[in-house]
Design a protein around this motif. Sequence first.
Motif, mmCIF file in Angstrom:
data_model
loop_
_atom_site.group_PDB
_atom_site.id
_atom_site.type_symbol
_atom_site.label_atom_id
_atom_site.label_comp_id
_atom_site.label_asym_id
_atom_site.label_seq_id
_atom_site.Cartn_x
_atom_site.Cartn_y
_atom_site.Cartn_z
ATOM 1 N N ALA A 103 -7.929 11.236 4.604
ATOM 2 C CA ALA A 103 -9.098 11.059 5.474
ATOM 3 C C ALA A 103 -8.691 10.809 6.916
ATOM 4 O O ALA A 103 -9.444 10.195 7.683
ATOM 5 N N GLY A 104 -7.538 11.294 7.287
ATOM 6 C CA GLY A 104 -6.997 10.999 8.608
ATOM 7 C C GLY A 104 -7.849 11.453 9.776
ATOM 8 O O GLY A 104 -7.777 10.884 10.866
ATOM 9 N N LYS A 105 -8.676 12.479 9.586
ATOM 10 C CA LYS A 105 -9.473 13.016 10.689
ATOM 11 C C LYS A 105 -10.863 12.393 10.787
ATOM 12 O O LYS A 105 -11.610 12.676 11.721
ATOM 13 N N ALA A 106 -11.198 11.533 9.844
ATOM 14 C CA ALA A 106 -12.535 10.928 9.850
ATOM 15 C C ALA A 106 -12.611 9.775 10.846
ATOM 16 O O ALA A 106 -11.716 8.929 10.894
ATOM 17 N N ASP A 107 -13.678 9.751 11.618
ATOM 18 C CA ASP A 107 -13.928 8.621 12.509
ATOM 19 C C ASP A 107 -14.537 7.477 11.701
ATOM 20 O O ASP A 107 -15.464 7.693 10.908
ATOM 21 N N VAL A 108 -14.020 6.277 11.884
ATOM 22 C CA VAL A 108 -14.582 5.120 11.204
ATOM 23 C C VAL A 108 -15.833 4.677 11.963
ATOM 24 O O VAL A 108 -15.755 4.286 13.124
ATOM 25 N N VAL A 109 -16.976 4.772 11.307
ATOM 26 C CA VAL A 109 -18.249 4.461 11.952
ATOM 27 C C VAL A 109 -19.002 3.342 11.235
ATOM 28 O O VAL A 109 -20.158 3.067 11.558
ATOM 29 N N ALA A 110 -18.332 2.694 10.268
ATOM 30 C CA ALA A 110 -19.026 1.643 9.522
ATOM 31 C C ALA A 110 -18.026 0.731 8.828
ATOM 32 O O ALA A 110 -16.847 1.071 8.664
ATOM 33 N N THR A 111 -18.508 -0.428 8.434
ATOM 34 C CA THR A 111 -17.807 -1.316 7.516
ATOM 35 C C THR A 111 -18.723 -1.475 6.303
ATOM 36 O O THR A 111 -19.825 -0.912 6.278
ATOM 37 N N VAL A 112 -18.282 -2.248 5.318
ATOM 38 C CA VAL A 112 -19.167 -2.460 4.166
ATOM 39 C C VAL A 112 -20.369 -3.309 4.551
ATOM 40 O O VAL A 112 -21.342 -3.393 3.798
ATOM 41 N N ALA A 113 -20.334 -3.928 5.741
ATOM 42 C CA ALA A 113 -21.431 -4.793 6.170
ATOM 43 C C ALA A 113 -22.451 -4.081 7.046
ATOM 44 O O ALA A 113 -23.654 -4.372 6.975
ATOM 45 N N GLU A 114 -21.984 -3.122 7.888
ATOM 46 C CA GLU A 114 -22.919 -2.475 8.798
ATOM 47 C C GLU A 114 -22.347 -1.161 9.319
ATOM 48 O O GLU A 114 -21.140 -0.921 9.246
ATOM 49 N N ALA A 115 -23.234 -0.330 9.838
ATOM 50 C CA ALA A 115 -22.834 0.938 10.446
ATOM 51 C C ALA A 115 -23.087 0.892 11.941
ATOM 52 O O ALA A 115 -24.015 0.225 12.405
#
Length: 326
Positions: A103-115
Motif C-alpha cells: 500500500a505504499g502509494k496510498a495517502d493516509v487520510v484517516a485513523t481508526v478514530a476519524e477521517a
Amino acid sequence: MSSVRASRRTVVTSAAAVVAGALLLTGCGEDDGGSDSAGGQASSTRRVTDATGRQVEVPAAPKKVVTLSEPTLDAALALGVEPVGATAGRGQQGVSTYLAAKAGKADVVATVAEADMEKLAALQPDLILLDETTAVKKEVSKLESIAPTVVTAKLNEDWKKAFTATADALNQKAAAEKLLSDFDADVAAAKGKLGENAGAVVSVVRWQNKAPSAVGRGVGHVGATLTALGLDRPKDQQGAGTGHSEPVSLEKLSTIDGDWLFLGTLGEKTDGEKAYAEARKVPNFGKLKAEREGHVVVVQGSAWNSAGGPLAARVVLDDLTAALTS
C-alpha cells in the motif's frame, strides 16, 4: 476559524461535484458490463446492499478507491486493488506495517478514530469502503457527499463474510472465493501436521505499556483460524470479546497462559521482541508454562493484534504453521 470551515466546505463540495458529475456520465442501474465507446472506460454502476441495509450505487469497475478501515484495506490489497487513500494502522503513523509494501502509494487520510475529510475529498475517489471497526462509521453521511460509500461489515463480523462483502463492493467476488478456497485448503493441510500440538491451548496477547491485553477472540482472523486448526484457547480468551482488546492485570498473568503463547505489539516483530524482553522482567512471567517450555512466539503484531482480512489471516496461519508443525 469560520474561514477554515468555509474552506473545508468548499473542498468537500467541489470534490462531491466532480464525483456527482462522473456518476451522471456513467449512468446508474445494475451492472451491464457496458463501456464508453470513445474511451473504452467502464460506464456502468452496480447496486450493492451494505451491512447497514443501505442500497448503494457503486462503480462496476472502480478506479480510485479509499479504504477507511484496516480490514477493507487488507481486503482490497489481497484482491490486487491498491487504494489511493487508506487508514493508518491502529497505533501507527502509516498503514499497518504488514501491509506497507503493498500500500505504499496510498495517502493516509484517516485513523481508526476519524477521517480527514478535506484530504479525502482532494483525492476525488469513486468509491469509499469502511466497516464498523472504525469510528469513522459515524460519518457516512459526510462521506457520501464525496463518493459512494459502502459499510462492508458490522463490528465483530466473521472475517470471511466481511472480506466477501468488500470483494462484492469491488465487483471481485469470484476472486475472493478463490482466495478463501486456497486459504481453507492450507488450513486443512496445516491441521493434519500438528501432531502432538493437535488441540493445544494457544494464548494470544498484545504486550503494550508494560502489560498484556488478550486479543484475537471471536470470529476475527485470529480466533477463526485457531478454531479452524482445532486449537483451544485459555478460558478467559474463549467466546466473543467485549472489545478490540481486553487488558489483563499483572496479578492475573496466569489467565494468559497456555501450551503456547503468541506475543506481539501493534507494530513490527522487532517491537514484539522488545516487548517480550520487557515481559520477561515481570514477576511471575517466568512461571508461565509457555515461558518455561520455550513456547513463547514473538509475532508481527500489526497482523495479529489489529482487525484484519485475508492477508493478516495468512500471516497468522504461516506463524502458527511454523511454530506448531515443525
